[in-house]
Design an enzyme around this catalytic site. Structure first.
Site, short mmCIF file in Angstrom:
data_model
loop_
_atom_site.label_atom_id
_atom_site.label_comp_id
_atom_site.label_asym_id
_atom_site.label_seq_id
_atom_site.Cartn_x
_atom_site.Cartn_y
_atom_site.Cartn_z
NE ARG A 29 7.05 5.86 -3.68
CZ ARG A 29 6.64 6.68 -2.68
NH1 ARG A 29 6.41 6.03 -1.36
NH2 ARG A 29 6.58 7.82 -2.83
CE LYS A 72 3.21 9.78 -4.37
NZ LYS A 72 2.41 9.94 -2.81
CD GLU A 121 -1.12 4.98 3.04
OE1 GLU A 121 0.30 5.10 3.12
OE2 GLU A 121 -1.91 5.00 2.28
#
Length: 292
Positions: free
Chosen positions: A53, A152, A185
């Site tokens: 990721r 991220k 989230e």
């Protein structure tokens, strides 16, 4: 002073000796990507998924990966070996590198890689036994935009301010709302609810980082035959849920019993939440060989 070890471009040093230039764009602009995972029995859990990721995040933000994932994995291992016995919080950061004082990202030089191994600090046992409170709020973050969606990125100022606001209201996490008022989230977590025996979490969309722990919990629930949905959750749906919980690498499966002053279900962690936490720990134990 944080203890532990730090690897900078492959060189491991004590945490107190770690130095990065003030001209690094990660420091100047938050122009970097990162991943966080932890060890169990000294063995990292989900490292491969996190590093993959990380690579996707770097590609999304057009940051060049300085080394292969195999080399990065070896450097994580070397950092943990230097750190020694104990359980470790591992943070891997890739910055765009140094450059002149300009917003133009093309002026940056070689990207920088940093691996931090610090003692892991887990939430107090009381939070799992009694549950936590959350608040919902609107916050505009760089990764809510389509151009950076799914990355991220290290620019977490909006998340930090959201957590501060949550703490001021007596809550332990902030849940971010989308433009249509849907729950996306947590500031550093994914959200799940249980209603009438079905497990639900928001579907992938801009503004949601698809967590590694989230994926593990979804797979564990499906393996146990529990109905699972990725669908919109609105605040009123959270208030009326039978159970709710957060997931993240450090918190694992954290029960939520209050939201915006509303009591969720019985006001205590539910059996589904507890069962999924146990299932998650079984997956961790199988993957790491640790007795957790």
């Amino acid at each position: 002073m944080v203890t532990g070890k730090v690897s900078i471009d492959g060189q491991v040093v004590d945490s107190g000796e770690a130095r990065v230039s003030v001209f690094d764009r990660g420091f100047l602009y938050g122009d970097s990507v990162f991943e966080v995972f932890r060890t169990y029995g000294g063995v990292p859990f989900g490292q491969r998924e996190h590093l993959e990721r990380l690579q996707r995040s770097a590609k999304r933000l057009m940051i060049s990966m300085p080394v292969s994932l195999e080399t990065l994995s070896s450097e994580v291992a070397a950092t943990l070996d230097a750190a020694g016995e104990g359980e470790w919080y591992v943070r891997v950061v890739i910055t765009r590198g140094m450059g002149p004082l300009t917003y133009d990202p093309t002026t940056a030089t070689q990207s920088l890689r940093v691996i931090i191994a610090a003692p892991v600090t887990v939430p107090p046992a009381e939070r799992y036994e009694r549950g936590i409170a959350v608040v919902t709020l609107h916050a505009s973050r760089p990764t809510d935009d389509e151009r950076a969606a799914g990355a991220k990125a290290s620019n977490y100022l909006a998340n930090l301010l959201a957590v501060y606001e949550a703490n001021q209201k007596g809550a332990q996490e902030a849940l971010m709302l989308g433009n249509a008022g849907q729950i996306l989230e947590g500031a550093s977590s994914n959200i799940f609810i249980v209603k009438d025996g079905t497990l639900r979490t928001p579907e992938p969309q801009p503004g949601i980082l698809i967590g590694i722990t989230r994926a593990t919990v979804l797979a564990a629930a499906a393996a146990e035959g529990m109905p699972v949905e990725e669908a919109e959750i609105r605040p009123e749906g959270l208030y009326g849920a039978d159970e709710a919980f957060l997931t993240s690498s450090i918190r694992e499966v954290m029960p939520v019993v209050h939201a915006d002053g509303h009591t969720i279900g019985s006001g205590a962690p539910g059996s589904v939440t507890k069962g999924l936490h146990e299932a998650y720990l079984r997956v961790v134990a199988e993957a790491t060989g640790a007795g957790v």
